[in-house]
Design a protein around this motif. Sequence first.
Motif, mmCIF file in Angstrom:
data_model
loop_
_atom_site.group_PDB
_atom_site.id
_atom_site.type_symbol
_atom_site.label_atom_id
_atom_site.label_comp_id
_atom_site.label_asym_id
_atom_site.label_seq_id
_atom_site.Cartn_x
_atom_site.Cartn_y
_atom_site.Cartn_z
ATOM 1 N N VAL A 1 0.843 -1.206 0.000
ATOM 2 C CA VAL A 1 0.000 0.000 0.000
ATOM 3 C C VAL A 1 0.873 1.248 0.000
ATOM 4 O O VAL A 1 0.643 2.209 -0.756
ATOM 5 N N GLN A 2 1.892 1.243 0.849
ATOM 6 C CA GLN A 2 2.792 2.388 0.908
ATOM 7 C C GLN A 2 3.566 2.539 -0.402
ATOM 8 O O GLN A 2 3.808 3.657 -0.880
ATOM 9 N N GLY A 3 3.943 1.421 -1.004
ATOM 10 C CA GLY A 3 4.651 1.489 -2.281
ATOM 11 C C GLY A 3 3.760 2.033 -3.388
ATOM 12 O O GLY A 3 4.197 2.837 -4.234
ATOM 13 N N ALA A 4 2.498 1.607 -3.376
ATOM 14 C CA ALA A 4 1.562 2.104 -4.403
ATOM 15 C C ALA A 4 1.307 3.587 -4.223
ATOM 16 O O ALA A 4 1.138 4.340 -5.208
ATOM 17 N N ALA A 5 1.280 4.026 -2.928
ATOM 18 C CA ALA A 5 1.068 5.456 -2.670
ATOM 19 C C ALA A 5 2.216 6.286 -3.237
ATOM 20 O O ALA A 5 2.048 7.476 -3.547
ATOM 21 N N LYS A 6 3.361 5.681 -3.399
ATOM 22 C CA LYS A 6 4.520 6.376 -3.961
ATOM 23 C C LYS A 6 4.648 6.095 -5.459
ATOM 24 O O LYS A 6 5.711 6.326 -6.046
ATOM 25 N N ASN A 7 3.564 5.577 -6.048
ATOM 26 C CA ASN A 7 3.526 5.292 -7.483
ATOM 27 C C ASN A 7 4.543 4.225 -7.901
ATOM 28 O O ASN A 7 5.104 4.274 -9.001
ATOM 29 N N SER A 8 4.783 3.253 -7.002
ATOM 30 C CA SER A 8 5.668 2.134 -7.359
ATOM 31 C C SER A 8 4.928 1.218 -8.322
ATOM 32 O O SER A 8 3.868 0.673 -7.984
ATOM 33 N N ALA A 9 5.465 1.051 -9.520
ATOM 34 C CA ALA A 9 4.805 0.233 -10.535
ATOM 35 C C ALA A 9 4.675 -1.219 -10.054
ATOM 36 O O ALA A 9 3.655 -1.874 -10.296
ATOM 37 N N GLU A 10 5.708 -1.746 -9.367
ATOM 38 C CA GLU A 10 5.662 -3.133 -8.906
ATOM 39 C C GLU A 10 4.555 -3.306 -7.875
ATOM 40 O O GLU A 10 3.781 -4.267 -7.922
ATOM 41 N N SER A 11 4.447 -2.361 -6.917
ATOM 42 C CA SER A 11 3.417 -2.469 -5.876
ATOM 43 C C SER A 11 2.022 -2.358 -6.479
ATOM 44 O O SER A 11 1.097 -3.103 -6.115
ATOM 45 N N LEU A 12 1.851 -1.429 -7.409
ATOM 46 C CA LEU A 12 0.538 -1.280 -8.048
ATOM 47 C C LEU A 12 0.157 -2.540 -8.813
ATOM 48 O O LEU A 12 -1.003 -3.000 -8.756
ATOM 49 N N ALA A 13 1.122 -3.122 -9.507
ATOM 50 C CA ALA A 13 0.845 -4.328 -10.290
ATOM 51 C C ALA A 13 0.486 -5.497 -9.368
ATOM 52 O O ALA A 13 -0.425 -6.289 -9.670
ATOM 53 N N ILE A 14 1.169 -5.591 -8.233
ATOM 54 C CA ILE A 14 0.897 -6.694 -7.297
ATOM 55 C C ILE A 14 -0.509 -6.553 -6.719
ATOM 56 O O ILE A 14 -1.262 -7.530 -6.638
ATOM 57 N N ILE A 15 -0.884 -5.310 -6.326
ATOM 58 C CA ILE A 15 -2.213 -5.121 -5.727
ATOM 59 C C ILE A 15 -3.291 -5.450 -6.746
ATOM 60 O O ILE A 15 -4.282 -6.131 -6.432
ATOM 61 N N ARG A 16 -3.126 -4.976 -7.993
ATOM 62 C CA ARG A 16 -4.129 -5.272 -9.024
ATOM 63 C C ARG A 16 -4.245 -6.775 -9.259
ATOM 64 O O ARG A 16 -5.354 -7.310 -9.402
#
Length: 784
Positions: free
Chosen positions: A706-721
């Motif tokens: 969540v914190q990584g996605a909040a920082k626009n981390s492509a890997e974190s966003l891809a994992i959450i999706r």
Amino acid sequence: MDQKYDNDDAAPRLSWGAILGLRDSAGLDGGAIRASQIAALHGSTGVRFLANVVGVVLLTLVLRNHTDLLLLYGWGISTLLLATHTAVGKWRLRGWNDRSATRAELHKETAAAALTGVLWGFPALLFSTAGALEQTLALWAVLTALMAGAAFVLTSIPLATVSFLLIVGGALGTWMWRIDLPVLAVAAGLNTLMLLVTASLNGRQFANSRVAELQLAEKKEVVSLLLREFEDSGADWLWQIDAGRCLTHVSPRFATALGLDLTELEGKPFLQVLAGDSWEAGNFASGLRELAEKLKRRESFSDLILPVKIDGETRWWELSASPRLDDRGTFLGFRGVGSDVTQQRDSADKINRLARYDTLTGLPNRMLINETVARAMQDAEQWRSRCAFMMIDLDRFKAVNDTLGHPVGDRLLSHVAERLRSLMSDNELCGRLGGDEFAVVVRDASDPSRLEALARNIIETLSRPYEVDQHTLYIGASVGTAVGPKDGRTAEMLIRSADLALYRSKDAGGGAHHRYEPQFHADAEERRTLEIALRSALEKGELHLVFQPVVSAKDTTIEAFETLLRWTHPTLGSIPPYKFVPVAEDARLIAPIGEWVLRAACAEAANWPSTVRVAVNVSPEQLNDPNFVTSVISALSHSGLPPHRLELEVTESIFLREGTGAINVLDQILGLGVRLALDDFGTGYSSLGYLRKTQFSTIKIDRSFVQGAAKNSAESLAIIRAVVAMADSLGMSTTAEGAETEEEFEMIRQLGCRKVQGYLFGKPMPAEEARQLLAKASRSRAAA
């Protein structure tokens, strides 16, 4: 008692009753003593016969003109007939020294002496009333001579001597008194008394000396029998050397033991015989050197063991000996005993091997490992170098035993031992401590890079696949290393340090190597302190629960509360869960604590609205407890909480544990209607296979994503999706953890997560505050 002792070692002294033949002495052979008395008397038969003949002839010549010849000749003939009869009988019964005599036979000799005394008393009483001086002196001389002779000749049988002396002496004294010679009568009495005392003392001395001789002969016979038995039995033998250390009086068994002839050994140097082929080379065994020193110093020794080569085979002998001295103290050599102890030594070696080597793998066991560590520590201290101890634990080995059985597990351990042994050089010794724990002792660990390379090589080699009984098995290895004396001044401390390093490797997930650091000991001490305090924390009411809300991403309504455990110690203060939960698991305290948490959480949730669930984190250790399902049923029953309102959160680490017991427990819980959530998904292996094994209702996404996605981390966003899409397709809900701002919440909602948890909607709070929050939310919905 019929015998007396001057001291404990002296020969027994006979009582007068035994000396006179009136009774036997306890513990002594009376028959043999009497036989020796009679034999000594028989030895003087000729002298006594001659004395009787001479005495009869003299008195006959002296008294023939002064008495009745018929009476005189009758006396003489009677006396000679008795002497002749006695002499002939004694000749026929020669050999008394080789037999036993009864008291009757002894008394027969006494009776014969008394009868002889009566016959010799006749001349004094019957033939002389008042004779001339010549006759008087002749009679006095003959009788006195006979009495003196009897006092010495008959001394072996004191009672016979006493009988003869009393009769003859009494007759002589009476005669002197009758012819008005009172002085001579008194003299005769005194002479008789003196002869009686002398004869009695000599008789006692004879008897006592004979007793001593008999006992000495008996002892010699016993010793001789023992020596013969010793020589004729077993593998023992006698040996003897002179002052020049050369063999003398070689025992046949000694020669047989060496496989040589007696003639070859007689006079040969003892040490050369034992040394064999090594005599010329001078390469002697330590036992032979020790023997040479003992012989050189002329010291007694016992149980000295040394190797002896016989016909190309090494035998082990045990020798004992003492120096021989003559009466003047001159050294004569040694006399000793030896035995072949090869079989006993082989048995002892076998027992020693069983005691120090593992029977399954053939590797050194814990005892030998500890001894080797101790020696390595001593050498390191002596030479100011370093040694090391590596402790190895196999990863995932229990799963092999649980699924394929212990026989397969034992064969796997044998393969592990072979691989481990192949990695060892002369500088290392590997062994098995027990179970699936192994160890390596590195004697010289002065090169840290070589030590690190060995640890990595061990992990890599032991982690390769194994082929056992047509099964391909995969296990791993964790290693902990301690270097001495830096990490421990004693063997025990060094092993303890390596164990702490291994614990850190296992705690890191296995397949790792850690070297000991002082902080490990501090951590261990802290864990020990926490464990002691934690054992009484539940009873003292130091544990309490807090609840963090989980809201709907759609309208932020509270759907559940996650139950969190907190510990506040009176002196240690607030202790975070990441510190005390692992301690509780290791100390087997997690079961009672977890049961209390479950009961308390269900009891609190029963006061909440029926739409709100309670989530309780469950440790893998709890799922391995066969009573855990019973605890869940009991908590629901006592609280009245419906099963669907209880959600148990587990981590994917339960699937990494050895065995399948936890999965079976989860299936039983699902059967009760309780919901399951997979916590911290994405932080571990995140295998989709786990989701097929158990029917989860919720997947919780770790706050790090969540914190990584909040920082626009492509890997974190891809994992959450990906997680959301996968959960939707499997009919599962997703909960995002760690939402702290409105922006993060909005992002989570746009990514499709259905539930949100984080400080934005509430920090972990006491039960009372949780109830107030629920009441406030209820009023807000009613007002809307």
